[in-house]
Design an enzyme around this catalytic site. Structure first.
Site, PDB file in Angstrom:
ATOM      1  N   ASN A   7      79.473  29.676  29.320  1.00  0.00           N
ATOM      2  CA  ASN A   7      79.179  30.842  28.506  1.00  0.00           C
ATOM      3  C   ASN A   7      77.667  31.088  28.569  1.00  0.00           C
ATOM      4  O   ASN A   7      76.878  30.223  28.182  1.00  0.00           O
ATOM      5  CB  ASN A   7      79.626  30.566  27.064  1.00  0.00           C
ATOM      6  CG  ASN A   7      79.313  31.704  26.125  1.00  0.00           C
ATOM      7  OD1 ASN A   7      78.230  32.280  26.181  1.00  0.00           O
ATOM      8  ND2 ASN A   7      80.238  32.018  25.250  1.00  0.00           N
ATOM      9  N   HIS A  10      73.541  32.902  25.708  1.00  0.00           N
ATOM     10  CA  HIS A  10      72.201  32.589  25.206  1.00  0.00           C
ATOM     11  C   HIS A  10      71.096  32.852  26.219  1.00  0.00           C
ATOM     12  O   HIS A  10      69.914  32.799  25.870  1.00  0.00           O
ATOM     13  CB  HIS A  10      72.163  31.170  24.640  1.00  0.00           C
ATOM     14  CG  HIS A  10      73.048  31.085  23.429  1.00  0.00           C
ATOM     15  ND1 HIS A  10      72.971  31.990  22.407  1.00  0.00           N
ATOM     16  CD2 HIS A  10      74.075  30.256  23.109  1.00  0.00           C
ATOM     17  CE1 HIS A  10      73.889  31.716  21.499  1.00  0.00           C
ATOM     18  NE2 HIS A  10      74.573  30.670  21.912  1.00  0.00           N
ATOM     19  N   HIS A  43      80.359  36.831  25.414  1.00  0.00           N
ATOM     20  CA  HIS A  43      80.902  37.388  24.175  1.00  0.00           C
ATOM     21  C   HIS A  43      80.196  38.712  23.919  1.00  0.00           C
ATOM     22  O   HIS A  43      79.006  38.741  23.614  1.00  0.00           O
ATOM     23  CB  HIS A  43      80.657  36.407  23.024  1.00  0.00           C
ATOM     24  CG  HIS A  43      81.277  36.822  21.736  1.00  0.00           C
ATOM     25  ND1 HIS A  43      81.282  36.020  20.623  1.00  0.00           N
ATOM     26  CD2 HIS A  43      81.915  37.957  21.361  1.00  0.00           C
ATOM     27  CE1 HIS A  43      81.906  36.638  19.625  1.00  0.00           C
ATOM     28  NE2 HIS A  43      82.284  37.831  20.053  1.00  0.00           N
ATOM     29  N   ARG A  45      79.654  41.054  21.492  1.00  0.00           N
ATOM     30  CA  ARG A  45      79.826  41.261  20.054  1.00  0.00           C
ATOM     31  C   ARG A  45      79.709  42.737  19.732  1.00  0.00           C
ATOM     32  O   ARG A  45      79.039  43.488  20.451  1.00  0.00           O
ATOM     33  CB  ARG A  45      78.763  40.462  19.274  1.00  0.00           C
ATOM     34  CG  ARG A  45      78.849  38.956  19.508  1.00  0.00           C
ATOM     35  CD  ARG A  45      77.862  38.224  18.607  1.00  0.00           C
ATOM     36  NE  ARG A  45      78.299  38.238  17.247  1.00  0.00           N
ATOM     37  CZ  ARG A  45      78.944  37.229  16.638  1.00  0.00           C
ATOM     38  NH1 ARG A  45      79.179  36.112  17.295  1.00  0.00           N
ATOM     39  NH2 ARG A  45      79.327  37.331  15.395  1.00  0.00           N
ATOM     40  N   ARG A  49      74.343  41.787  19.846  1.00  0.00           N
ATOM     41  CA  ARG A  49      73.098  41.092  19.500  1.00  0.00           C
ATOM     42  C   ARG A  49      72.531  40.303  20.680  1.00  0.00           C
ATOM     43  O   ARG A  49      71.343  40.047  20.736  1.00  0.00           O
ATOM     44  CB  ARG A  49      73.292  40.179  18.295  1.00  0.00           C
ATOM     45  CG  ARG A  49      74.105  38.934  18.569  1.00  0.00           C
ATOM     46  CD  ARG A  49      73.873  37.891  17.491  1.00  0.00           C
ATOM     47  NE  ARG A  49      74.584  38.189  16.284  1.00  0.00           N
ATOM     48  CZ  ARG A  49      75.313  37.281  15.609  1.00  0.00           C
ATOM     49  NH1 ARG A  49      75.394  36.041  16.043  1.00  0.00           N
ATOM     50  NH2 ARG A  49      75.951  37.599  14.513  1.00  0.00           N
ATOM     51  N   GLU A  70      84.890  37.282  25.791  1.00  0.00           N
ATOM     52  CA  GLU A  70      85.250  37.003  24.396  1.00  0.00           C
ATOM     53  C   GLU A  70      84.991  38.262  23.599  1.00  0.00           C
ATOM     54  O   GLU A  70      83.924  38.884  23.744  1.00  0.00           O
ATOM     55  CB  GLU A  70      84.385  35.872  23.847  1.00  0.00           C
ATOM     56  CG  GLU A  70      84.622  34.549  24.520  1.00  0.00           C
ATOM     57  CD  GLU A  70      83.626  33.501  24.042  1.00  0.00           C
ATOM     58  OE1 GLU A  70      82.765  33.807  23.197  1.00  0.00           O
ATOM     59  OE2 GLU A  70      83.703  32.376  24.525  1.00  0.00           O
ATOM     60  N   THR A 101      80.593  32.040  16.359  1.00  0.00           N
ATOM     61  CA  THR A 101      81.969  32.215  15.919  1.00  0.00           C
ATOM     62  C   THR A 101      82.343  31.075  14.975  1.00  0.00           C
ATOM     63  O   THR A 101      82.182  29.904  15.308  1.00  0.00           O
ATOM     64  CB  THR A 101      82.919  32.198  17.137  1.00  0.00           C
ATOM     65  OG1 THR A 101      82.350  33.038  18.140  1.00  0.00           O
ATOM     66  CG2 THR A 101      84.300  32.680  16.766  1.00  0.00           C
ATOM     67  N   GLU A 151      92.847  29.270  23.526  1.00  0.00           N
ATOM     68  CA  GLU A 151      91.678  28.393  23.575  1.00  0.00           C
ATOM     69  C   GLU A 151      91.616  27.692  22.231  1.00  0.00           C
ATOM     70  O   GLU A 151      91.447  28.338  21.194  1.00  0.00           O
ATOM     71  CB  GLU A 151      90.394  29.205  23.825  1.00  0.00           C
ATOM     72  CG  GLU A 151      89.151  28.311  23.831  1.00  0.00           C
ATOM     73  CD  GLU A 151      87.857  29.071  24.100  1.00  0.00           C
ATOM     74  OE1 GLU A 151      87.904  30.183  24.678  1.00  0.00           O
ATOM     75  OE2 GLU A 151      86.802  28.548  23.716  1.00  0.00           O
ATOM     76  N   HIS A 191      83.961  25.302  22.094  1.00  0.00           N
ATOM     77  CA  HIS A 191      83.057  25.562  20.968  1.00  0.00           C
ATOM     78  C   HIS A 191      82.449  24.258  20.459  1.00  0.00           C
ATOM     79  O   HIS A 191      83.166  23.342  20.071  1.00  0.00           O
ATOM     80  CB  HIS A 191      83.726  26.295  19.797  1.00  0.00           C
ATOM     81  CG  HIS A 191      82.715  27.106  19.023  1.00  0.00           C
ATOM     82  ND1 HIS A 191      81.834  26.534  18.158  1.00  0.00           N
ATOM     83  CD2 HIS A 191      82.423  28.431  19.041  1.00  0.00           C
ATOM     84  CE1 HIS A 191      81.041  27.469  17.660  1.00  0.00           C
ATOM     85  NE2 HIS A 191      81.373  28.629  18.184  1.00  0.00           N
TER      86      HIS A 191
HETATM   87  N1  PXP Z   1      84.629  29.584  22.948  1.00  0.00           N
HETATM   88  C1  PXP Z   1      84.489  30.632  22.104  1.00  0.00           C
HETATM   89  C2  PXP Z   1      85.696  31.428  21.753  1.00  0.00           C
HETATM   90  C3  PXP Z   1      83.234  31.014  21.595  1.00  0.00           C
HETATM   91  O1  PXP Z   1      83.115  32.062  20.755  1.00  0.00           O
HETATM   92  C4  PXP Z   1      82.094  30.273  21.998  1.00  0.00           C
HETATM   93  C5  PXP Z   1      80.734  30.676  21.513  1.00  0.00           C
HETATM   94  O2  PXP Z   1      80.443  31.955  21.956  1.00  0.00           O
HETATM   95  C6  PXP Z   1      82.281  29.197  22.881  1.00  0.00           C
HETATM   96  C7  PXP Z   1      83.564  28.853  23.324  1.00  0.00           C
HETATM   97  C8  PXP Z   1      81.135  28.367  23.361  1.00  0.00           C
HETATM   98  O3  PXP Z   1      80.624  27.639  22.290  1.00  0.00           O
HETATM   99  P1  PXP Z   1      79.283  26.820  22.474  1.00  0.00           P
HETATM  100  O4  PXP Z   1      78.186  27.816  22.737  1.00  0.00           O
HETATM  101  O5  PXP Z   1      79.138  26.108  21.178  1.00  0.00           O
HETATM  102  O6  PXP Z   1      79.491  25.899  23.649  1.00  0.00           O
END
Ligand code: PXP
Length: 257
Positions: A7, A10, A43, A45, A49, A70, A101, A151, A191
């Site tokens: 993901n 960031h 994601h 959003r 953001r 996402e 999330t 997931e 997550h």
């Molecule tokens: N899965 C989902 C559904 C999420 O919303 C996120 C965060 O955007 C992640 C996985 C990844 O989480 P992390 O950044 O804590 O690894």
């Protein structure tokens, strides 16, 4: 072995800190894929953001593996998803004030809405995954909605500090994973996973993919995205090869059915 999908939200968070032009998330795509990521997760959003619609359009064009989007089941985002056509749409809950999330999607409590959104996305050729807490009724509801995948939210496991609490959360994940598999749904998880807690989750039978963002982008500050991805993938690989060693003592028997 479970796949890893990085993901890259960031990378966009860093850009948005200055509302400038760098770093560009599309440049992250090649790096994570060279590190072994099976594709890219972002994601989008509602408040955009970090990731912007433009980012998702550009990523759609350059990603070689799959694009996992996402998103909330909100009309404005559903319309964007139908235009961009990711390979997978992962439906997540979304609250404006949250930093990330929090909690899984309440599929059971929003069955009709989610069934309609799932149908529209699937009709457009997009696979649908539900991001849910490891609970039986949410798994049943995901199946009833017509989802292809789920997931499992690993956040509570990742946050648990005491060994007994962590073990209890892990048991819930293993139990839910069996139910997901038995229901014929594809199993993913994510997550809050990082380099020290990933292996017990990667050892879950039937796991297709782990979605990991924050820990990999954080590590990338020191070693670069390609290496940070490869390091995580190596831990997943080791756990897949020796799942018994990756599971904490006291977890109990693990069914493979
Ligand atoms: N899965 C989902 C559904 C999420 O919303 C996120 C965060 O955007 C992640 C996985 C990844 O989480 P992390 O950044 O804590 O690894």
């Amino acid at each position: 072995m479970a796949r890893l999908c990085v993901n890259i939200d960031h990378v966009a968070t860093l850009r948005q800190a200055r509302r400038g032009i760098e770093p560009e998330p599309i440049f992250a795509v090649g790096e994570v894929e060279l590190g072994g990521s099976s594709g890219v997760t972002v994601h989008l959003r509602e408040d955009q953001r970090h990731i912007q619609e433009r980012d998702v359009r550009l990523i759609r064009e350059v990603v070689q593996g799959h694009l996992n989007l996402e998103m909330a089941a909100a009309e404005s985002v559903v319309e964007k998803a139908l235009r961009i056509r990711p390979d997978i749409a992962t439906l997540v809950p979304e609250r404006r004030e949250e930093v990330t999330t929090e909690g899984g999607l309440d599929v059971r409590g929003n069955l009709e809405l989610l069934r309609k959104v799932t149908e529209r996305l699937r009709d457009a050729g997009i696979r649908v995954s539900m991001f849910i807490d490891p609970e039986g009724d949410q798994i049943d509801a995901s199946l009833a909605c017509g989802a292809d995948e789920v997931e499992l939210h690993t956040g509570q496991y990742a946050l648990a500090r005491k060994p007994e609490a962590r073990l209890a959360e892990l048991r819930k994940l293993y139990h839910a994973a069996r139910q997901v598999h038995a229901a014929g749904l594809v199993l993913n998880a994510g997550h809050g996973l990082n380099y020290s807690n990933v292996q017990a989750v990667a050892a879950i039978p039937h796991l297709q993919e782990l979605n990991i963002g924050h820990a990999i982008v954080s590590r990338a500050v020191f070693v670069g995205l390609r290496s940070a991805t490869a390091e995580m993938l190596r831990l997943i690989d080791i756990a897949s090869r020796s799942p018994e060693a990756a599971r904490p003592a006291g977890l109990g028997p693990v069914g493979h059915s």
